[in-house]
Write a protein that holds these residues in place. Structure first.
Motif, PDB file in Angstrom:
ATOM      1  N   ASP A 161       0.838  -1.200   0.000  1.00 35.64           N
ATOM      2  CA  ASP A 161       0.000   0.000   0.000  1.00 35.64           C
ATOM      3  C   ASP A 161       0.874   1.251   0.000  1.00 35.64           C
ATOM      4  O   ASP A 161       1.905   1.308   0.681  1.00 35.64           O
ATOM      5  N   ARG A 162       0.409   2.276  -0.712  1.00 32.96           N
ATOM      6  CA  ARG A 162       1.193   3.502  -0.796  1.00 32.96           C
ATOM      7  C   ARG A 162       0.357   4.616  -1.395  1.00 32.96           C
ATOM      8  O   ARG A 162      -0.682   4.380  -2.008  1.00 32.96           O
ATOM      9  N   VAL A 163       0.822   5.824  -1.203  1.00 32.14           N
ATOM     10  CA  VAL A 163       0.291   6.993  -1.898  1.00 32.14           C
ATOM     11  C   VAL A 163       1.423   7.586  -2.722  1.00 32.14           C
ATOM     12  O   VAL A 163       2.610   7.386  -2.422  1.00 32.14           O
ATOM     13  N   GLU A 164       1.062   8.344  -3.771  1.00 28.05           N
ATOM     14  CA  GLU A 164       2.059   8.789  -4.729  1.00 28.05           C
ATOM     15  C   GLU A 164       1.776  10.210  -5.189  1.00 28.05           C
ATOM     16  O   GLU A 164       0.615  10.611  -5.330  1.00 28.05           O
ATOM     17  N   LEU A 165       2.855  10.942  -5.438  1.00 30.31           N
ATOM     18  CA  LEU A 165       2.775  12.253  -6.078  1.00 30.31           C
ATOM     19  C   LEU A 165       3.769  12.293  -7.237  1.00 30.31           C
ATOM     20  O   LEU A 165       4.931  11.916  -7.070  1.00 30.31           O
ATOM     21  N   PHE A 166       3.292  12.736  -8.401  1.00 30.49           N
ATOM     22  CA  PHE A 166       4.145  12.921  -9.574  1.00 30.49           C
ATOM     23  C   PHE A 166       4.121  14.399  -9.948  1.00 30.49           C
ATOM     24  O   PHE A 166       3.057  15.036  -9.920  1.00 30.49           O
ATOM     25  N   PHE A 167       5.276  14.936 -10.332  1.00 29.10           N
ATOM     26  CA  PHE A 167       5.405  16.344 -10.695  1.00 29.10           C
ATOM     27  C   PHE A 167       6.007  16.470 -12.088  1.00 29.10           C
ATOM     28  O   PHE A 167       7.008  15.815 -12.404  1.00 29.10           O
ATOM     29  N   VAL A 171       7.309  10.430  -6.328  1.00 28.51           N
ATOM     30  CA  VAL A 171       7.573   9.965  -4.971  1.00 28.51           C
ATOM     31  C   VAL A 171       6.417   9.065  -4.547  1.00 28.51           C
ATOM     32  O   VAL A 171       5.254   9.423  -4.687  1.00 28.51           O
ATOM     33  N   GLU A 172       6.753   7.863  -4.087  1.00 31.00           N
ATOM     34  CA  GLU A 172       5.784   6.888  -3.604  1.00 31.00           C
ATOM     35  C   GLU A 172       6.101   6.618  -2.143  1.00 31.00           C
ATOM     36  O   GLU A 172       7.255   6.359  -1.788  1.00 31.00           O
ATOM     37  N   ALA A 229      -4.295  -8.665  -6.540  1.00 27.26           N
ATOM     38  CA  ALA A 229      -5.508  -7.845  -6.435  1.00 27.26           C
ATOM     39  C   ALA A 229      -5.133  -6.479  -5.868  1.00 27.26           C
ATOM     40  O   ALA A 229      -4.836  -6.345  -4.684  1.00 27.26           O
ATOM     41  N   VAL A 230      -5.121  -5.482  -6.719  1.00 23.74           N
ATOM     42  CA  VAL A 230      -4.761  -4.125  -6.329  1.00 23.74           C
ATOM     43  C   VAL A 230      -5.773  -3.147  -6.904  1.00 23.74           C
ATOM     44  O   VAL A 230      -6.150  -3.250  -8.074  1.00 23.74           O
ATOM     45  N   SER A 231      -6.238  -2.232  -6.081  1.00 24.88           N
ATOM     46  CA  SER A 231      -7.085  -1.137  -6.566  1.00 24.88           C
ATOM     47  C   SER A 231      -6.198   0.082  -6.776  1.00 24.88           C
ATOM     48  O   SER A 231      -5.442   0.471  -5.884  1.00 24.88           O
ATOM     49  N   TRP A 232      -6.310   0.677  -7.956  1.00 24.07           N
ATOM     50  CA  TRP A 232      -5.501   1.837  -8.313  1.00 24.07           C
ATOM     51  C   TRP A 232      -6.377   3.075  -8.330  1.00 24.07           C
ATOM     52  O   TRP A 232      -7.350   3.146  -9.083  1.00 24.07           O
ATOM     53  N   PHE A 270       2.094  24.031 -13.094  1.00 21.59           N
ATOM     54  CA  PHE A 270       2.764  22.749 -13.274  1.00 21.59           C
ATOM     55  C   PHE A 270       1.706  21.650 -13.301  1.00 21.59           C
ATOM     56  O   PHE A 270       0.498  21.914 -13.191  1.00 21.59           O
ATOM     57  N   TYR A 271       2.154  20.428 -13.475  1.00 19.76           N
ATOM     58  CA  TYR A 271       1.227  19.309 -13.588  1.00 19.76           C
ATOM     59  C   TYR A 271       1.506  18.301 -12.475  1.00 19.76           C
ATOM     60  O   TYR A 271       2.658  17.987 -12.176  1.00 19.76           O
ATOM     61  N   LEU A 272       0.431  17.826 -11.874  1.00 21.53           N
ATOM     62  CA  LEU A 272       0.518  17.024 -10.656  1.00 21.53           C
ATOM     63  C   LEU A 272      -0.318  15.760 -10.795  1.00 21.53           C
ATOM     64  O   LEU A 272      -1.468  15.797 -11.251  1.00 21.53           O
ATOM     65  N   GLY A 273       0.269  14.638 -10.416  1.00 23.59           N
ATOM     66  CA  GLY A 273      -0.464  13.385 -10.302  1.00 23.59           C
ATOM     67  C   GLY A 273      -0.610  13.021  -8.838  1.00 23.59           C
ATOM     68  O   GLY A 273       0.349  13.137  -8.066  1.00 23.59           O
ATOM     69  N   ILE A 274      -1.813  12.618  -8.440  1.00 23.37           N
ATOM     70  CA  ILE A 274      -2.100  12.240  -7.051  1.00 23.37           C
ATOM     71  C   ILE A 274      -2.723  10.847  -7.085  1.00 23.37           C
ATOM     72  O   ILE A 274      -3.817  10.672  -7.638  1.00 23.37           O
ATOM     73  N   PHE A 275      -2.037   9.872  -6.502  1.00 26.59           N
ATOM     74  CA  PHE A 275      -2.441   8.486  -6.692  1.00 26.59           C
ATOM     75  C   PHE A 275      -2.371   7.682  -5.391  1.00 26.59           C
ATOM     76  O   PHE A 275      -1.752   8.094  -4.419  1.00 26.59           O
ATOM     77  N   ARG A 276      -2.986   6.505  -5.446  1.00 23.42           N
ATOM     78  CA  ARG A 276      -2.932   5.572  -4.320  1.00 23.42           C
ATOM     79  C   ARG A 276      -3.012   4.148  -4.846  1.00 23.42           C
ATOM     80  O   ARG A 276      -3.778   3.852  -5.772  1.00 23.42           O
ATOM     81  N   ALA A 277      -2.220   3.252  -4.258  1.00 25.31           N
ATOM     82  CA  ALA A 277      -2.305   1.814  -4.531  1.00 25.31           C
ATOM     83  C   ALA A 277      -2.826   1.115  -3.287  1.00 25.31           C
ATOM     84  O   ALA A 277      -2.291   1.301  -2.198  1.00 25.31           O
ATOM     85  N   ASP A 278      -3.866   0.316  -3.464  1.00 26.63           N
ATOM     86  CA  ASP A 278      -4.492  -0.397  -2.344  1.00 26.63           C
ATOM     87  C   ASP A 278      -4.417  -1.897  -2.600  1.00 26.63           C
ATOM     88  O   ASP A 278      -5.198  -2.448  -3.374  1.00 26.63           O
TER      89      ASP A 278
END
Length: 228
Positions: free
Chosen positions: A103-109, A121-122, A196-199, A180-188
């Protein structure tokens, strides 16, 4: 306080080319720095930009209960995640890539939508960090690291809280400045080492398979500058 009002919300812009609504995150400024302790209860967080859930585009756009917040101070881009997760999966940390197994959360720039160069960064529930530079498509430089990133976490009965910051000066040196452009993500993950992973994502990338390393997974963001 009026200068913060629009900063508390996600501003939706209408694209004249595609005639589709594109998300845009306006990130407010706070006079105060914070202490990283995994507690999202200071006044500054109450004034932050706010996203109340992420969506799972590959699971019929179902939503989770993630709360993402962000604000800038004199020296830092400050961010937090409050994640509801009753199937918490953490992996013993042996190396940075261990973070990618749980499990993790993520930010992309990125400074543009071409993703010629972007930075990721994860972060897992224990505060371990996997960070790397990348360029389209999935050309990763895993030896690269953010120099200034700091993270504090707290595992709760309902999931986990993550609080972090990155120096604005470092982001500017990387070319991450308005807009700028930002990605905000989570892997469960549902169980350790399982398939079995929810993205989850801030926005729907409109891709047939799970993939956050594409331009459509990024939304536009803007830092509110300090008033001189």
């Amino acid at each position: 306080m009026s200068r913060y009002i629009l900063s508390f919300t996600i501003v939706l812009l209408l694209s004249s080319c595609s005639k589709s609504i594109q998300p845009r995150l306006v990130i407010p400024f706070s006079e105060n720095e914070i202490t990283l302790d995994g507690q999202i209860d200071s006044q500054e967080w109450g004034q932050a930009a706010y996203i109340e859930h992420l969506i799972a585009p590959w699971e019929n756009n179902s939503t989770d209960k993630t709360e993402f917040k962000a604000f800038v101070s004199d020296h830092y881009f400050n961010f937090s995640f409050q994640v509801s997760d009753l199937t918490l999966v953490t992996i013993p940390f042996e190396k940075e890539l261990s973070v990618a197994a749980g499990d993790r959360v993520e930010l992309f720039f990125s400074n543009n939508k071409t993703l010629k160069k972007y930075y990721c960064v994860e972060m897992d529930p224990n505060g371990n960090v996997l960070d790397y530079a990348a360029k389209f498509y999935r050309d990763f430089s895993e030896a690269w690291d953010f120099e200034s990133i700091k993270v504090a976490t707290k595992i709760t009965e309902a999931g986990y809280v993550l609080e972090g910051r990155i120096a604005l000066e470092e982001l500017k040196e990387l070319g991450i400045s308005n807009p700028f452009y930002l990605g905000i993500f989570r892997a469960d993950f549902k169980k350790p080492h399982g398939k079995a992973v929810s993205w989850y994502s801030w926005i729907n990338p409109n891709n047939p398979t799970p993939d956050f390393h594409i331009s459509s997974a990024f939304g536009e963001a803007e830092f509110i500058e300090k008033t001189k």
